[in-house]
Design an enzyme around this catalytic site. Structure first.
Site, PDB file in Angstrom:
ATOM      1  N   GLU A 189       6.056  26.222   1.299  1.00 20.38           N
ATOM      2  CA  GLU A 189       5.446  27.790   0.676  1.00 20.38           C
ATOM      3  C   GLU A 189       5.207  27.918  -0.526  1.00 20.38           C
ATOM      4  O   GLU A 189       4.482  28.738  -1.154  1.00 20.38           O
ATOM      5  CB  GLU A 189       6.618  28.755   1.293  1.00 20.38           C
ATOM      6  CG  GLU A 189       6.148  29.910   1.421  1.00 20.38           C
ATOM      7  CD  GLU A 189       5.985  30.907   0.382  1.00 20.38           C
ATOM      8  OE1 GLU A 189       5.118  31.833   0.541  1.00 20.38           O
ATOM      9  OE2 GLU A 189       6.864  30.637  -0.631  1.00 20.38           O
ATOM     10  N   ASP A 190       6.402  27.368  -1.610  1.00 17.84           N
ATOM     11  CA  ASP A 190       6.080  27.620  -2.965  1.00 17.84           C
ATOM     12  C   ASP A 190       6.451  26.172  -3.718  1.00 17.84           C
ATOM     13  O   ASP A 190       7.232  25.506  -3.195  1.00 17.84           O
ATOM     14  CB  ASP A 190       7.028  28.681  -3.492  1.00 17.84           C
ATOM     15  CG  ASP A 190       6.576  29.418  -4.645  1.00 17.84           C
ATOM     16  OD1 ASP A 190       5.473  29.061  -5.139  1.00 17.84           O
ATOM     17  OD2 ASP A 190       7.383  30.357  -5.282  1.00 17.84           O
TER      18      ASP A 190
ATOM     19  N   HIS B 224      16.561  33.335   2.703  1.00 20.37           N
ATOM     20  CA  HIS B 224      16.648  34.478   3.566  1.00 20.37           C
ATOM     21  C   HIS B 224      17.690  33.944   4.794  1.00 20.37           C
ATOM     22  O   HIS B 224      17.217  33.784   5.860  1.00 20.37           O
ATOM     23  CB  HIS B 224      15.182  34.707   4.295  1.00 20.37           C
ATOM     24  CG  HIS B 224      14.320  35.103   3.379  1.00 20.37           C
ATOM     25  ND1 HIS B 224      14.414  36.632   2.720  1.00 20.37           N
ATOM     26  CD2 HIS B 224      13.070  34.752   2.980  1.00 20.37           C
ATOM     27  CE1 HIS B 224      13.305  36.512   2.090  1.00 20.37           C
ATOM     28  NE2 HIS B 224      12.642  35.633   2.028  1.00 20.37           N
TER      29      HIS B 224
ATOM     30  N   ASN C 121      10.439  38.328  -1.927  1.00 25.04           N
ATOM     31  CA  ASN C 121       9.354  37.105  -1.498  1.00 25.04           C
ATOM     32  C   ASN C 121       9.454  36.108  -2.678  1.00 25.04           C
ATOM     33  O   ASN C 121       9.337  35.046  -2.234  1.00 25.04           O
ATOM     34  CB  ASN C 121       7.889  37.997  -1.568  1.00 25.04           C
ATOM     35  CG  ASN C 121       6.908  36.962  -1.080  1.00 25.04           C
ATOM     36  OD1 ASN C 121       6.364  36.053  -1.557  1.00 25.04           O
ATOM     37  ND2 ASN C 121       6.345  37.409   0.094  1.00 25.04           N
ATOM     38  N   ASP C 122       9.088  36.578  -3.837  1.00 24.59           N
ATOM     39  CA  ASP C 122       8.997  35.536  -5.066  1.00 24.59           C
ATOM     40  C   ASP C 122       9.844  35.985  -6.263  1.00 24.59           C
ATOM     41  O   ASP C 122      10.186  36.934  -6.392  1.00 24.59           O
ATOM     42  CB  ASP C 122       7.514  35.317  -5.425  1.00 24.59           C
ATOM     43  CG  ASP C 122       7.254  34.028  -6.055  1.00 24.59           C
ATOM     44  OD1 ASP C 122       8.301  33.340  -5.952  1.00 24.59           O
ATOM     45  OD2 ASP C 122       6.153  33.835  -6.708  1.00 24.59           O
TER      46      ASP C 122
ATOM     47  N   ASN D  17       3.885  40.318  -3.920  1.00 27.94           N
ATOM     48  CA  ASN D  17       4.084  38.927  -3.342  1.00 27.94           C
ATOM     49  C   ASN D  17       4.536  38.038  -4.291  1.00 27.94           C
ATOM     50  O   ASN D  17       5.366  38.095  -4.891  1.00 27.94           O
ATOM     51  CB  ASN D  17       2.814  38.412  -2.452  1.00 27.94           C
ATOM     52  CG  ASN D  17       2.892  37.241  -1.538  1.00 27.94           C
ATOM     53  OD1 ASN D  17       3.377  36.329  -1.893  1.00 27.94           O
ATOM     54  ND2 ASN D  17       3.021  37.768  -0.260  1.00 27.94           N
TER      55      ASN D  17
ATOM     56  N   ASP E 109      -1.334  34.574  -2.299  1.00 33.91           N
ATOM     57  CA  ASP E 109       0.187  34.493  -1.925  1.00 33.91           C
ATOM     58  C   ASP E 109       0.890  34.337  -3.413  1.00 33.91           C
ATOM     59  O   ASP E 109       0.957  35.278  -4.152  1.00 33.91           O
ATOM     60  CB  ASP E 109       0.320  33.365  -0.826  1.00 33.91           C
ATOM     61  CG  ASP E 109       1.536  33.728  -0.271  1.00 33.91           C
ATOM     62  OD1 ASP E 109       2.613  34.059  -0.762  1.00 33.91           O
ATOM     63  OD2 ASP E 109       1.778  33.376   0.977  1.00 33.91           O
ATOM     64  N   ASN E 110       1.131  33.067  -3.662  1.00 34.03           N
ATOM     65  CA  ASN E 110       1.980  32.822  -4.630  1.00 34.03           C
ATOM     66  C   ASN E 110       1.130  32.724  -5.994  1.00 34.03           C
ATOM     67  O   ASN E 110      -0.054  32.222  -5.788  1.00 34.03           O
ATOM     68  CB  ASN E 110       3.009  31.464  -4.478  1.00 34.03           C
ATOM     69  CG  ASN E 110       3.956  31.903  -3.515  1.00 34.03           C
ATOM     70  OD1 ASN E 110       4.867  32.691  -3.745  1.00 34.03           O
ATOM     71  ND2 ASN E 110       4.172  31.218  -2.515  1.00 34.03           N
TER      72      ASN E 110
ATOM     73  N   HIS F 143      12.336  30.551  -0.012  1.00 34.30           N
ATOM     74  CA  HIS F 143      10.957  31.113  -0.049  1.00 34.30           C
ATOM     75  C   HIS F 143      10.447  30.880  -1.162  1.00 34.30           C
ATOM     76  O   HIS F 143      10.209  29.729  -1.762  1.00 34.30           O
ATOM     77  CB  HIS F 143      11.338  32.723   0.130  1.00 34.30           C
ATOM     78  CG  HIS F 143       9.989  33.679   0.710  1.00 34.30           C
ATOM     79  ND1 HIS F 143       9.972  34.725   1.305  1.00 34.30           N
ATOM     80  CD2 HIS F 143       8.655  33.114   0.559  1.00 34.30           C
ATOM     81  CE1 HIS F 143       8.819  35.167   1.652  1.00 34.30           C
ATOM     82  NE2 HIS F 143       7.879  34.082   1.290  1.00 34.30           N
TER      83      HIS F 143
ATOM     84  N   ILE G  44      10.130  30.317  -5.276  1.00 29.98           N
ATOM     85  CA  ILE G  44      11.008  29.631  -6.271  1.00 29.98           C
ATOM     86  C   ILE G  44      10.466  29.661  -7.695  1.00 29.98           C
ATOM     87  O   ILE G  44       9.451  29.896  -7.827  1.00 29.98           O
ATOM     88  CB  ILE G  44      11.278  28.103  -6.018  1.00 29.98           C
ATOM     89  CG1 ILE G  44       9.605  27.470  -5.975  1.00 29.98           C
ATOM     90  CG2 ILE G  44      11.888  27.905  -4.905  1.00 29.98           C
ATOM     91  CD1 ILE G  44       9.864  25.925  -5.867  1.00 29.98           C
TER      92      ILE G  44
END
Length: 355
Positions: free
Chosen positions: A52-53, A134, A167-168, A223, A268-269, A114, A116
């Site tokens: 995800e990240d 989470h 989220n981030d 986000n 997103d990221n 999630h 980082i």
């Protein structure tokens, strides 16, 4: 008379609801298709259940968060989440991602990483990894120190009422950071209602041991977040508005909105090129496909770059696009020299050669 008023009220309400659902289709880009634009890539070994990240140190070490289980999103493994590392300076043309061992007082069975961020302390070159976690659908931040080869030492867990749906994160000190809340309320129903009503109530929160405060607000869904190389600006992806917001850091760690750059995708990221300052985004070209994950019509992936984001005319370009046949649900694009790592919410990761 009363029946007439009721009929008018019902008609107005129906029109409003219909308009908001049309807006929801617009927000999710439900009918969008993107033409293919590929690079020379290979799948990163050992990454199967999300990446995800991703964030990369200046020496080429990449940290990858995997195994995210997020409400409303598919998940293909019941195993706890993990953190992996990939050495982009490895002479092997297809290096393998290595799982980092986590030591310290952290419940690894509920670890659900999630966003980082990495912070390097100039005083002694210590490396700290900040991870949004989470456990049991909660929201907290873990701080680790990268203490030796392939090992993270857990130092601290941070939770706070203002950090209700993180989220981030972007670290700005050994124990300080900015974090995005992607929900207006912890409750999913209330948050969905704010989206339908078009109310931008999400926030960016500044945390330090001395102070926790809302640093900026007015986001539909905040986000990804990151920082400019000179540490003067913070970049935030307002994924629902299809924009990247540029915020300037002020005294007291307040953030002041400078501009918004439209990107035309659900980005997103955010990662930032250490050398050029270019902003790289892992994006979802179609949000409905991401959530439904239909094998017959899988979610695609898109990488967008913003060059000269602080100029009057930033240059927004699509650097990669796929229909899901190679990689599904891209959430991050992290450049390093002539390499590009593309991560996903719940699938694999790619290592690509930049032209």
């Amino acid at each position: 008379m009363k029946k007439g008023l009721v009929a008018i009220f019902v008609a107005v309400l129906a029109a409003f609801i219909g308009q908001r659902f049309l807006k929801l289709r617009e927000i999710t880009l439900s009918s969008r298709e993107v033409p293919l634009k590929h690079l020379k890539c290979h799948h990163v070994k050992n990454i199967e259940y999300g990446s995800e990240d991703i964030t990369i140190l200046r020496d080429g070490l990449a940290f990858i968060s995997t195994g995210l289980k997020y409400p409303g999103m598919p998940s293909f493994s019941d195993d706890p989440g993990k953190i992996y590392m990939l050495d982009l300076l490895d002479p092997n043309p297809k290096p393998t991602a290595v799982e980092l061992q986590i030591k310290g007082q952290l419940d690894l069975n509920s670890f659900n990483p999630h966003g980082i961020s990495v912070y390097t302390d100039d005083a002694d070159s210590s490396i700290y990894l900040f991870v949004v976690n989470h456990p049991h659908h909660g929201s907290q931040v873990e701080i680790f120190q990268f203490v030796e080869e392939n090992t993270l030492l857990h130092l601290k867990t941070i939770s706070h009422p203002l950090l209700h749906s993180v989220n981030d994160i972007v670290a700005v000190g050994v124990e300080s950071f900015y974090a995005t809340n992607d929900h207006s309320f912890p409750n999913d129903v209330l948050h969905t209602l704010t989206i339908l009503l078009g109310v931008p109530w999400c926030t960016v929160v500044y945390y330090s041991p001395e102070e926790v405060r809302v640093a900026a607000n007015g986001f539909s869904s905040a986000n990804g977040i990151n920082i400019s190389p000179d540490e003067r600006y913070i970049y935030v992806s307002d994924i629902i508005d299809h924009e990247i917001d540029v915020l300037e850091r002020q005294e007291g760690e307040r953030l002041v909105h400078v501009k918004s750059v439209g990107v035309g995708s659900l980005c997103d990221n955010i990662e930032v090129d250490h050398e050029t300052g270019d902003v790289w985004l892992g994006c979802h070209p179609n949000g409905v496909k991401l959530m439904t994950n239909d094998p017959a019509d899988p979610p695609g992936s898109e990488v967008i770059k913003i060059h000269n984001i602080h100029s009057e005319k930033p240059v927004v370009t699509q650097e990669y696009a796929d229909n899901g046949s190679v990689i599904m649900g891209s959430s991050v694009a992290a450049p390093y020299e002539r390499k590009l790592l593309i991560g996903t919410v719940y699938q694999k990761a790619l290592c690509c050669d930049l032209k």
